[in-house]
Write a protein that holds these residues in place. Structure first.
Motif, short mmCIF file in Angstrom:
data_model
loop_
_atom_site.label_atom_id
_atom_site.label_comp_id
_atom_site.label_asym_id
_atom_site.label_seq_id
_atom_site.Cartn_x
_atom_site.Cartn_y
_atom_site.Cartn_z
N SER A 108 0.84 -1.20 0.00
CA SER A 108 0.00 0.00 0.00
C SER A 108 0.88 1.25 0.00
O SER A 108 1.98 1.25 0.54
CB SER A 108 -0.87 0.03 1.25
OG SER A 108 -1.65 -1.12 1.34
N THR A 151 -3.16 -0.07 -3.43
CA THR A 151 -2.92 0.22 -4.84
C THR A 151 -2.15 -0.92 -5.46
O THR A 151 -1.41 -1.63 -4.78
CB THR A 151 -2.13 1.53 -5.00
OG1 THR A 151 -1.87 1.74 -6.38
CG2 THR A 151 -0.81 1.49 -4.25
N ALA A 164 3.92 4.25 -6.35
CA ALA A 164 2.63 4.91 -6.20
C ALA A 164 2.74 6.35 -5.71
O ALA A 164 1.89 7.16 -6.01
CB ALA A 164 1.77 4.10 -5.24
N ILE A 190 -1.81 9.40 -9.78
CA ILE A 190 -1.94 8.04 -10.26
C ILE A 190 -0.80 7.80 -11.24
O ILE A 190 -0.69 8.50 -12.25
CB ILE A 190 -3.27 7.82 -10.99
CG1 ILE A 190 -4.45 8.24 -10.10
CG2 ILE A 190 -3.40 6.37 -11.43
CD1 ILE A 190 -4.62 7.41 -8.86
#
Lengths: 173, 442
Positions: free
Chosen positions: B220, B241, B246, B275
């Protein structure tokens, strides 16, 4: 202070090769697309080049040369497409030879389409020299080093490629 | 148009259509030794570089500047600038994604007076470590530096932190610099730290990271808030994710100190969140899209980062240009963006690095500064901004020609400076190279 613990070799290889992929794969796929025509095949070639590097990583002694190895592998993969020797790991061997993607070329102008079609008619070595010299703007020396030939060979091969390309374009106009 | 020009135009138009490729698919374990004959052509003899397994326990070496060093450059004239800085000094040269960076020597940290250019002290990392990040408290004299293991593998993304150190600066005293190891834990190998930020009062450290970033089971995106007193994480917020990396920040040797910033005297964190949809990544941020600035009240309970924070600004058309670094000003009204749109395009002034100020209220952009020149690749970073954004300290880097084969081909322009009212006043730090975001803290 904490003592150093060795990172497992598989993890180290994955991290290094992935980092190289992050930095260079897109540019290499673009180059391969120009050499072989379609993006799917180009991505296969680039993936295989990085996979080859990953497999060789444990024995790689000069990691500064990793990018040079990848670049040469990609060009070699492109050449093998035209020699019919490329093992298409991800797709059926019965698939037809790669062609310029219709979708991709449809949105290019007519002029660009003609040039790309003419480029694909050149022998592989001529196409490679022309792409290295005029897409990547390499010097003759750089192209020679990349292709593994002499500077003179690059000069003559490029010259013949451009002449052939001009002739094809003239004939088709 | 000549045949050569037609080839250039057609190949570049076709190549420009390739914007997205699939991720690398690697097996879990690389095969054993390769066939030596093939590899030998690429390998050079084993060098002394293999000297690696250093297991050293020595303390960091602190070098006090014996005498106040002579100013190395005209001092920045603005009175609003912070007085002291801490900067990473990398003898191996600048980190940009255009060239593979080789970490030949450990990165040290230098402390100086940015108004006079005087170097106050330098700290070498403990044996077996190298510094990778630095962040400052509001008092301008308290810093936290992150250390990674040294040797750092060549061509690797930023390494995981193995230690955190607190540095206190006391100019004019007998011991101008003191360094102490914090009990804030390091992170396991494979963790990618994208940003760090020391709270204004110097009591807490915010770290944005992702574990197992490059593995098949990506962790994550996490922001943890550590107490410097106890080393424990007092709050943790996460986003599940599958993308990697990220967090918006740096991934090649440094930890960003601008993708996380403190507001409201330490009650709120501003988080640059995006993103990552492509294979590229910072410092050239073209892999990110839908980039937003979110604010997070740090008194909110641990849990979902997205649920606990709110979007206060969405960068317009980020995918079209992107920002190499983003910083929300302390008054919350302006977002400062350093950007350079170019990558492999034809050389143009359009690809010169520049600074833009966005109004949070209206989204309108205002060009503050552009490095004059004709370039193919560039980088612009906001290093520090005054509370209203009227003054910023930034760094720009540009190369005339894209180094396509991993070898620099064209001349390089780089400078750091103070930007006020459209005037860019160069500042020369006594460092090997111009510092970029993550490499200097005020």
């Amino acid at each position: 202070m904490s003592a150093i613990t060795e990172v497992p070799k598989a993890t180290e290889a994955r991290e290094h090769v992935t980092a190289l992929y992050q930095a260079h794969a897109l540019g290499l796929v673009k180059l391969a697309v120009l050499m072989v025509g379609d993006q799917r095949t180009a991505e296969d070639i680039v993936q295989d080049a990085f996979l080859g590097l990953y497999r060789r990583w444990p024995a790689l002694q000069d990691r500064e040369k990793a990018f040079g190895y990848i670049h040469a592998s990609v060009l070699n993969g492109c050449r093998m497409i035209y020699r019919g020797k490329y093992r298409r790991n991800r797709y059926s061997p019965e698939e037809p030879a790669p062609a310029e993607s219709a979708e991709a070329t449809a949105i290019l102008g007519e002029t660009h389409r003609e040039v790309l079609a003419a480029l694909r008619q050149l022998p592989a070595r001529q196409r490679e020299a022309v792409v290295l010299r005029y897409y990547l703007d390499m010097t003759e020396n750089q192209a020679a080093k990349t292709m593994g030939v002499s500077r003179g060979t690059v000069k003559s091969t490029t010259s013949r490629g451009i002449a052939a390309l001009a002739r094809i374009l003239k004939e088709e106009s | 148009m000549s045949a050569e020009d037609r080839v250039r135009a057609a190949t570049r138009a076709r190549a420009a259509q390739v914007t997205d490729i699939r991720p690398l698919d690697l097996p879990a374990v690389p095969a054993s030794a390769p066939r030596a004959r093939r590899w030998v052509t690429w390998a050079t003899p084993v060098a002394a570089a293999a000297a690696v397994a250093v297991i050293a326990l020595s303390l960091a070496a602190i070098r006090q500047a014996p005498h106040p060093a002579a100013p190395v450059a005209p001092a920045a004239s603005s009175g609003v600038l912070p007085e002291y800085y801490a900067a990473l000094e990398d003898p191996s040269g600048p980190i940009t994604q255009t060239l593979p960076h080789t970490h030949q020597s450990p990165v040290s940290v230098q402390f100086g007076d940015d108004r006079t250019g005087k170097l106050i002290a330098a700290i070498d990392p403990p044996a077996g470590e190298s510094f990778a990040g630095v962040t400052a408290a509001a008092d301008d004299r308290t810093f936290v530096v992150a250390a990674v293991k040294f040797p750092v593998p060549a061509l690797a993304p930023s390494a995981n932190p193995v230690a955190w150190y607190l540095v206190r600066l006391s100019p004019g005293s007998a011991h101008q610099v003191t360094l102490s190891r914090l009990s804030v834990p390091g992170e396991p190998a494979g963790t990618q730290v994208s940003a760090i930020a020391l709270a204004p009062d110097g009591t807490e450290l915010a770290v944005m990271f992702q574990r197992n970033t490059w593995s098949a089971k990506t962790g994550s995106l996490t922001i943890s808030l550590y107490s410097l007193a106890t080393g424990t994480a007092v709050r943790t917020w996460t986003v599940d994710t599958k993308v990697f990396p990220a967090g918006f920040g740096w991934y090649y040797g440094r930890y960003s100190n601008t993708a996380l910033t403190w507001l409201d005297g330490g009650r709120t964190l501003a988080v640059t969140y995006g993103i990552n949809s492509s294979v590229s990544g910072p410092p050239f941020s073209d892999g990110f899209s839908q980039v937003t600035i979110r604010t997070l009240n740090v008194s909110s309970p641990s849990g979902s980062l997205l649920a606990r924070s709110k979007v206060i600004f969405r960068v317009p058309n980020f995918a079209a240009g992107g920002c190499d670094s983003l910083q929300l000003t302390a008054d919350g009204k302006t977002v400062l963006c350093g950007e350079a749109n170019g990558n492999t395009a034809k050389r143009s002034t359009a690809y010169a690095p520049e600074f833009i100020a966005y109004s949070v209220a209206t989204g309108k952009a205002r060009l503050l500064y552009q490095l004059k020149g004709s370039y193919e690749v560039g980088l612009a970073d906001v290093l520090w901004a005054s509370p209203t954004g009227s003054t910023l300290l930034g760094a720009v880097y540009a190369e005339a020609t894209w180094p396509r084969l991993g070898a620099r081909q064209g001349p390089v322009d780089q400078e750091a400076g103070v930007l006020t009212n459209g005037e860019f006043t160069p500042v020369k730090f006594p460092l090997t190279d111009v510092p970029f975001a993550g490499e200097i803290a005020f």
